[in-house]
Design a protein around this motif. Structure first.
Motif, short mmCIF file in Angstrom:
data_model
loop_
_atom_site.label_atom_id
_atom_site.label_comp_id
_atom_site.label_asym_id
_atom_site.label_seq_id
_atom_site.Cartn_x
_atom_site.Cartn_y
_atom_site.Cartn_z
N ARG A 96 0.84 -1.20 0.00
CA ARG A 96 0.00 0.00 0.00
C ARG A 96 0.88 1.24 0.00
NH1 ARG A 96 -4.79 -1.51 -1.85
NH2 ARG A 96 -6.22 -2.35 -0.34
N TRP A 119 -0.49 -6.22 8.35
CA TRP A 119 -1.63 -6.39 7.42
C TRP A 119 -2.08 -7.85 7.41
CZ3 TRP A 119 -0.92 -9.00 2.51
CH2 TRP A 119 -2.11 -9.13 1.79
N ARG A 123 -5.69 -8.73 8.82
CA ARG A 123 -6.64 -9.13 7.78
C ARG A 123 -7.17 -10.55 8.07
NH1 ARG A 123 -7.88 -8.34 1.88
NH2 ARG A 123 -8.48 -10.41 1.27
N ALA A 301 -14.33 1.66 4.83
CA ALA A 301 -14.41 0.81 3.63
C ALA A 301 -15.83 0.31 3.40
CB ALA A 301 -13.47 -0.39 3.78
N GLY A 302 -16.59 0.13 4.48
CA GLY A 302 -17.87 -0.58 4.33
C GLY A 302 -19.10 0.30 4.20
N THR A 305 -19.39 2.74 0.63
CA THR A 305 -19.43 1.87 -0.55
C THR A 305 -20.80 1.18 -0.66
OG1 THR A 305 -18.36 0.26 0.88
CG2 THR A 305 -16.97 1.32 -0.76
N THR A 309 -23.85 2.08 -3.31
CA THR A 309 -24.29 1.06 -4.26
C THR A 309 -25.81 0.91 -4.19
OG1 THR A 309 -22.17 -0.07 -3.99
CG2 THR A 309 -23.94 -1.34 -5.00
N LEU A 370 -15.94 2.05 -6.24
CA LEU A 370 -14.49 2.30 -6.19
C LEU A 370 -13.96 2.07 -7.61
CD1 LEU A 370 -13.34 0.76 -2.79
CD2 LEU A 370 -13.24 3.15 -3.45
N HIS A 376 -2.44 0.05 -5.10
CA HIS A 376 -1.48 -0.92 -4.56
C HIS A 376 -0.08 -0.33 -4.74
CE1 HIS A 376 -3.99 -4.83 -4.81
NE2 HIS A 376 -4.81 -3.79 -4.76
N PRO A 437 -15.97 -5.62 -8.94
CA PRO A 437 -16.22 -4.42 -8.12
C PRO A 437 -15.52 -4.46 -6.76
CG PRO A 437 -18.14 -5.85 -8.11
CD PRO A 437 -17.18 -6.44 -9.10
N PHE A 438 -15.16 -5.67 -6.30
CA PHE A 438 -14.51 -5.80 -4.99
C PHE A 438 -13.01 -6.05 -5.13
CE2 PHE A 438 -18.94 -7.03 -4.51
CZ PHE A 438 -19.33 -6.25 -3.42
N ARG A 443 -5.45 -8.67 -2.07
CA ARG A 443 -6.06 -7.54 -1.37
C ARG A 443 -7.56 -7.45 -1.59
NH1 ARG A 443 -3.72 -3.87 2.40
NH2 ARG A 443 -1.51 -4.03 2.14
N CYS A 445 -11.44 -7.24 -1.42
CA CYS A 445 -12.26 -6.70 -0.32
C CYS A 445 -12.65 -7.81 0.66
CB CYS A 445 -13.52 -6.10 -0.94
SG CYS A 445 -14.74 -5.58 0.26
N ILE A 446 -12.53 -7.54 1.95
CA ILE A 446 -12.90 -8.57 2.93
C ILE A 446 -14.39 -8.49 3.27
CG2 ILE A 446 -10.58 -8.57 3.94
CD1 ILE A 446 -11.84 -7.24 6.41
N GLY A 447 -15.07 -7.44 2.77
CA GLY A 447 -16.47 -7.26 3.15
C GLY A 447 -17.44 -7.65 2.04
N ALA A 451 -21.34 -7.07 2.26
CA ALA A 451 -21.91 -6.02 1.40
C ALA A 451 -23.03 -6.60 0.55
CB ALA A 451 -20.82 -5.44 0.50
C1 HEM Z 1 -20.52 -2.42 -2.25
C2 HEM Z 1 -19.68 -2.44 -1.24
C3 HEM Z 1 -18.21 -2.56 -1.36
C4 HEM Z 1 -17.38 -2.42 -2.45
C5 HEM Z 1 -17.77 -2.09 -3.88
C6 HEM Z 1 -16.02 -2.63 -1.99
C7 HEM Z 1 -14.91 -2.60 -2.82
C8 HEM Z 1 -13.62 -2.76 -2.37
C9 HEM Z 1 -12.44 -2.64 -3.20
C10 HEM Z 1 -12.44 -2.39 -4.71
C11 HEM Z 1 -11.36 -2.80 -2.40
C12 HEM Z 1 -9.89 -2.68 -2.82
C13 HEM Z 1 -9.29 -3.99 -3.22
C14 HEM Z 1 -7.84 -3.82 -3.61
O1 HEM Z 1 -7.08 -3.15 -2.90
O2 HEM Z 1 -7.45 -4.35 -4.65
C15 HEM Z 1 -11.84 -3.02 -1.05
C16 HEM Z 1 -11.01 -3.24 0.04
C17 HEM Z 1 -11.48 -3.42 1.33
N1 HEM Z 1 -12.79 -3.51 1.73
FE1 HEM Z 1 -14.42 -3.32 0.53
N2 HEM Z 1 -16.04 -2.89 -0.65
C18 HEM Z 1 -17.35 -2.87 -0.21
C19 HEM Z 1 -17.81 -3.11 1.07
C20 HEM Z 1 -17.02 -3.43 2.15
C21 HEM Z 1 -17.51 -3.76 3.48
C22 HEM Z 1 -18.98 -3.88 3.88
C23 HEM Z 1 -16.40 -3.94 4.27
C24 HEM Z 1 -16.28 -4.32 5.72
C25 HEM Z 1 -17.13 -4.54 6.57
C26 HEM Z 1 -15.23 -3.74 3.44
C27 HEM Z 1 -13.94 -3.83 3.89
C28 HEM Z 1 -12.82 -3.69 3.09
C29 HEM Z 1 -11.46 -3.72 3.60
C30 HEM Z 1 -11.04 -3.87 5.06
C31 HEM Z 1 -10.62 -3.57 2.49
C32 HEM Z 1 -9.10 -3.55 2.49
C33 HEM Z 1 -8.55 -4.94 2.20
C34 HEM Z 1 -7.02 -4.96 2.23
O3 HEM Z 1 -6.41 -3.92 2.06
O4 HEM Z 1 -6.45 -6.05 2.41
N3 HEM Z 1 -15.65 -3.44 2.17
N4 HEM Z 1 -13.21 -3.00 -1.06
#
Ligand code: HEM
Length: 501
Positions: A96, A119, A123, A301-302, A305, A309, A370, A376, A437-438, A443, A445-447, A451
């Motif tokens: 990052r 991380w 994670r 993050a959560g 987003t 959506t 996003l 990255h 989208p995630f 890396r 998305c963990i959510g 979501a």
């Molecule tokens: C529609 C809803 C959501 C979308 C579109 C979304 C999308 C994303 C994307 C594109 C990334 C970046 C991935 C990357 O770095 O390559 C990400 C990372 C992350 N998301 Fe989501 N997200 C959503 C909901 C959530 C929810 C509900 C949570 C937690 C409760 C969450 C927690 C995280 C976390 C902690 C990361 C960082 C992961 C890491 O750096 O290892 N997200 N998300």
């Protein structure tokens, strides 16, 4: 002859540019090509008011992998889903950015803005605990449904009146996350807004501001124009949110029973208590700092987003009544006709509701909130298919351009058509490999599951009970996204009618 001020300035600037040009580090010839950058600002000036279009134009000019400079940072842009999947599976791409504006938020703790052992440990733990909490009897589903009921009451009170999209779902989504993290529930629709919602809103407003002023690309502005650049509000909003989270952590610590954890904070405190390895990210003060960072990471993050959506889904479905009616027919078949005899949807209904699943996929495709993922950083030099990616370069995935590529999705790529995610007979959902989208890889998305569960339960409940139509002045809404920290809709209004009456 003495030089005037403007001549001296011109001479100085030319000399500076010449020095920068002559002393610039020569890039490996395999480094991806891209538009020519200027000193200091790189290509920022060329991005313009329609960044997504500029990024798409460069992809057409330079191919699926090209480079730009964001300020002084080398940035590689990826535009091909197959290459993205291969690259992001490699640990070398899992770093990052060390941008001081972003790291002010987490200072080396948490998940989103760190890499390395912290991380990995944070994670892994968070994924495991979110899954465990989801499996308990007081499941995540019941927490989401609590919020759904409040939201349905708000809609009920507004039947026949214009409803603005602004912050329509934020309270309910933040509350869902807060309930999972802290076990507490607030009435977000109460006359006095709960602190956690207020402070999360402040933080999101501050993030949007720093995205607009360009502080992220020119962090030096924080020293020169701290107020104007948004730096002051940004750092204050972090501190204010921390205070709210700290109050909850203290009350959890006082009542803590390690044998009976009820929520995410309880699980985290138990982990800190049991940790005796000083090198662990759960050890003592380090553990406490990570607790705050992970909780706020989950919020940042959560919440926006998911809420954005759902807002995009409201807009699309109010503009595409045919899709809305199809969705409602499917819901009636499973939940009963709306009215006294029907019930709320549950997650176990999902396999019987493929059309809604397809609607959610199509919303996430057309409007990936996003649009450029999260940046990255290359953790080490890497050779890949004839290219060279140096350690330290940033890497962005252009999710938006992949989702709007006619060679993948067909000529109707700009049309909202959920059927593209359904088998011909409409009974099976098609998982498309270019739908990202995630994100993807190390890396990802963990959510994602949380979501999708939240979006599903919100949409199924609302559209089973109500017809959502555009307000007369929004019959042909402008669907172009507003670009900032996230892709947002332009302001719009809807009118809801009760289906059961
Ligand atoms: C529609 C809803 C959501 C979308 C579109 C979304 C999308 C994303 C994307 C594109 C990334 C970046 C991935 C990357 O770095 O390559 C990400 C990372 C992350 N998301 Fe989501 N997200 C959503 C909901 C959530 C929810 C509900 C949570 C937690 C409760 C969450 C927690 C995280 C976390 C902690 C990361 C960082 C992961 C890491 O750096 O290892 N997200 N998300």
């Amino acid at each position: 002859m003495a030089l005037g001020f403007s001549e001296a300035l011109l001479l100085l600037t030319t000399a500076l540019f010449a020095i920068l040009y002559l002393t610039r580090k020569k890039k490996d010839s395999r480094y991806p090509r891209g538009p020519t950058p200027l000193p200091f600002i790189g290509n920022v000036h060329q991005i313009g008011r329609t960044p997504l279009k500029s990024f798409q134009k460069w992809a057409q000019e330079y191919g699926p992998i090209y480079s730009i400079k964001m300020g002084s940072v080398d940035t590689i842009i990826l535009n091909d889903h197959k290459l993205v999947k291969e690259l992001l599976a490699d640990n070398a791409t899992a770093g990052r950015s060390e941008n001081p504006v972003i790291t002010a938020f987490s200072k080396g703790h948490g998940i989103i803005n760190v890499d390395g052992p912290t991380w990995e440990e944070q994670r892994r733990f968070t994924i495991r605990k979110l899954r465990d909490i989801g499996l308990l009897k007081s499941t995540i589903e019941s927490k989401i449904l609590e919020e759904v009921k409040s939201l349905l009451n708000v809609f009920e009170r507004n039947v026949g009146k214009p409803m603005s999209e602004n912050r329509m779902f934020n309270g309910a989504v933040v509350n869902t996350l807060w309930a999972i993290v802290s076990g507490e529930r607030h009435e977000w629709d109460a006359p006095v807004e709960p602190e956690i919602l207020k402070k999360t809103d402040e933080l999101i407003t501050a993030v949007s501001r720093i995205a607009l002023t360009g502080l992220i690309f020119a962090p030096v502005m924080r020293h020169i124009v701290p107020k104007w650049s948004g730096w002051t509000d940004w750092t204050n909003s972090i501190l204010n949110l921390k205070k709210v989270v700290d109050v909850t952590v203290v009350s959890h610590t006082e009542k803590h029973d390690p044998n009976n954890p009820n929520d995410f904070i309880d699980h985290f405190l138990a982990q800190i208590k049991n940790e005796d390895d000083p090198s662990s990210s759960f050890y003592k003060e380090n553990g406490a700092a990570n607790l705050f960072a992970v909780v706020t990471d989950l919020f940042v993050a959560g919440s926006e987003t998911s809420a954005n959506t759902i807002t995009w889904a409201m807009l699309q479905l109010s503009q595409n009544l045919e899709a809305q009616i199809k969705m409602q027919k499917e819901l009636d078949r499973i939940l009963g006709a709306p009215g006294d005899g029907s019930r709320l949807p549950s997650l176990s209904d999902r396999p019987s509701l493929p059309y809604i699943d397809a609607v959610i996929s199509e919303v996430l495709r057309i409007s990936p909130v996003l649009a450029l993922g999260a940046p990255h950083k290359m953790l080490q030099d890497m050779e890949f298919k004839g290219y060279f990616f140096p350690k330290g370069a940033n890497m962005w995935v252009n999710i938006y351009s992949i989702h709007h590529d006619a060679s993948i999705w067909g000529e109707d790529v700009e049309k909202f058509r959920p059927e593209r995610f359904l088998s011909e007979d409409g009974t099976q959902v098609i998982r498309h490999e270019a739908l990202l989208p995630f994100g993807t890889g190390r890396r990802v998305c963990i959510g994602e599951t949380l979501a999708k569960d939240t979006i599903f339960l919100f949409l199924a409940s609302i559209f089973h009970k109500f017809i959502v139509e555009p307000y007369p002045s929004c019959v042909k809404a402008d669907m172009e996204p507003v670009i900032g920290f996230l892709l947002r809709t332009k302001p719009f209004k809807v009118v809801v009618r009760n289906r059961g009456k």
